[in-house]
Design an enzyme around this catalytic site. Structure first.
Site, mmCIF file in Angstrom:
data_model
loop_
_atom_site.group_PDB
_atom_site.id
_atom_site.type_symbol
_atom_site.label_atom_id
_atom_site.label_comp_id
_atom_site.label_asym_id
_atom_site.label_seq_id
_atom_site.Cartn_x
_atom_site.Cartn_y
_atom_site.Cartn_z
ATOM 1 N N HIS A 1 -7.162 31.409 -107.449
ATOM 2 C CA HIS A 1 -7.138 31.498 -106.199
ATOM 3 C C HIS A 1 -6.581 29.572 -106.456
ATOM 4 O O HIS A 1 -6.760 28.818 -105.316
ATOM 5 C CB HIS A 1 -8.351 31.646 -104.785
ATOM 6 C CG HIS A 1 -8.598 32.541 -104.857
ATOM 7 N ND1 HIS A 1 -9.378 33.716 -106.045
ATOM 8 C CD2 HIS A 1 -8.591 33.895 -104.181
ATOM 9 C CE1 HIS A 1 -9.620 34.997 -105.853
ATOM 10 N NE2 HIS A 1 -9.047 34.772 -104.210
ATOM 11 N N ARG B 1 -3.496 33.925 -106.746
ATOM 12 C CA ARG B 1 -4.544 35.152 -106.331
ATOM 13 C C ARG B 1 -3.307 36.160 -106.253
ATOM 14 O O ARG B 1 -4.107 36.917 -106.627
ATOM 15 C CB ARG B 1 -4.841 34.525 -104.792
ATOM 16 C CG ARG B 1 -5.074 36.354 -103.646
ATOM 17 C CD ARG B 1 -5.445 35.155 -102.482
ATOM 18 N NE ARG B 1 -5.940 36.602 -101.786
ATOM 19 C CZ ARG B 1 -5.759 37.074 -100.214
ATOM 20 N NH1 ARG B 1 -5.245 35.933 -99.954
ATOM 21 N NH2 ARG B 1 -6.881 38.073 -100.402
ATOM 22 N N PHE C 1 -13.320 25.052 -105.318
ATOM 23 C CA PHE C 1 -15.100 24.925 -105.548
ATOM 24 C C PHE C 1 -15.352 24.207 -106.374
ATOM 25 O O PHE C 1 -16.787 23.917 -106.435
ATOM 26 C CB PHE C 1 -15.692 26.145 -105.528
ATOM 27 C CG PHE C 1 -15.823 27.017 -103.299
ATOM 28 C CD1 PHE C 1 -15.726 26.264 -102.919
ATOM 29 C CD2 PHE C 1 -15.241 28.141 -104.243
ATOM 30 C CE1 PHE C 1 -15.466 27.082 -101.345
ATOM 31 C CE2 PHE C 1 -14.922 29.255 -102.644
ATOM 32 C CZ PHE C 1 -14.884 28.426 -101.110
ATOM 33 N N GLU D 1 -21.959 27.455 -107.611
ATOM 34 C CA GLU D 1 -21.336 26.383 -108.773
ATOM 35 C C GLU D 1 -21.550 25.381 -109.800
ATOM 36 O O GLU D 1 -21.734 25.777 -110.383
ATOM 37 C CB GLU D 1 -20.006 26.509 -108.013
ATOM 38 C CG GLU D 1 -18.796 26.606 -107.687
ATOM 39 C CD GLU D 1 -19.565 27.786 -106.143
ATOM 40 O OE1 GLU D 1 -20.325 27.662 -105.595
ATOM 41 O OE2 GLU D 1 -18.477 28.805 -106.119
ATOM 42 N N ASP E 1 -7.176 33.141 -96.018
ATOM 43 C CA ASP E 1 -8.300 32.799 -95.846
ATOM 44 C C ASP E 1 -8.881 31.654 -95.327
ATOM 45 O O ASP E 1 -9.641 30.857 -95.243
ATOM 46 C CB ASP E 1 -9.055 32.511 -97.599
ATOM 47 C CG ASP E 1 -9.342 33.352 -98.559
ATOM 48 O OD1 ASP E 1 -9.052 35.004 -97.088
ATOM 49 O OD2 ASP E 1 -10.186 33.923 -98.788
#
Length: 253
Positions: A55, A114, A31, A5, A63
């Site tokens: 997400h 998501r 992230f 990233e 997750d």
């Protein structure tokens, strides 16, 4: 780019500074922690880069909490000169993309879910309503309160409003996909959208930044990290539901 990233954001800064291309890149919202320094520089340099952050909440579910952003929306909103946009459906997402492409002096961050979301707006709508930052999804001339919501929680606000209507309690629902775009509107428009009755807000994140609109007791969101499980189970577990929202509203109005 691969799972890199920070490099992705730095490379996009270079592409934008070179000129001739409009770069965009995507990753999970959580992230953004890794690319924040380059994103901050993009805002400082007024680069029209587009970030597609997916997400976006505890809706990530299985997750687990490491991948479920709860503080990231408020963190990104605190950076000057960035448009943060969290659409509620595909129509708002298309409008957000149009706004991003027409923005030439700041980055745009699209915050996407998501989980699948229903189409709330008519796909026949010709006007880009998202560009104002906030607008009424459900409106009444005479009403008892207003719900502000973003992204996947707009659907929950609509559910609460429709259930309360059956009890003759009339609640406006405002989609507020972008604080920054809303801030740029006239005071008259802001007053029209916010109204003069009690305001409630719902977002699957922490309250930071929402204090300008609502008191803590009228905010339905997160005050902890997420958990592992199916997204609909997590929304129930953390109380981000129409039932909880209805209870809050009834205790006030």
């Amino acid at each position: 780019y691969g799972v890199r990233e920070h490099a992705m954001a730095g490379i996009m800064n270079g592409i934008a500074l070179h000129g001739g291309l409009r770069p965009y890149g995507g990753t999970f919202l959580v992230f953004t922690d890794y690319l924040r320094p380059s994103l901050r520089l993009a805002a400082m340099m007024k680069l029209p880069i587009i970030y597609v952050m997916t997400h976006d909440s505890i809706g990530l579910g299985e997750d687990g909490p490491t991948h479920q952003p709860v503080e990231h929306l408020s963190s990104l909103r605190s950076i000057p000169n960035i448009n943060i946009v969290r659409p509620c459906d595909i129509v708002e997402t298309i409008e957000a993309w149009e706004v991003a492409l027409k923005t030439n002096d700041s980055p745009t961050v699209l915050i996407l879910t998501r989980q699948n979301l229903p189409i709330i707006r008519s796909i026949k709508s010709k006007n880009n309503l998202l560009k104002s930052g906030a607008y009424a999804i459900i409106d009444y001339k005479d009403y008892h309160a207003t719900i502000l919501a973003t992204g996947s929680e707009v659907q929950i606000g609509i559910e609460a409003s429709k259930k309360l209507q059956m009890e003759n309690i009339y609640i406006r629902v405002i989609s507020l996909p972008s604080f920054e775009l809303f801030d740029k509107q006239s005071n008259l428009y802001k007053e029209k959208i916010l109204g003069k009755k009690p305001i409630f807000a719902i977002e699957a994140g922490i309250i930071n930044g929402w204090e300008r609109f609502v008191s803590p007791k009228n905010f339905l969101g997160m005050n902890s990290f997420g958990a592992s499980g199916k997204y609909n189970d997590l929304y129930k577990y953390f109380g981000i539901t129409s039932e909880k929202l209805i209870k809050m509203i009834k205790e006030t109005v």
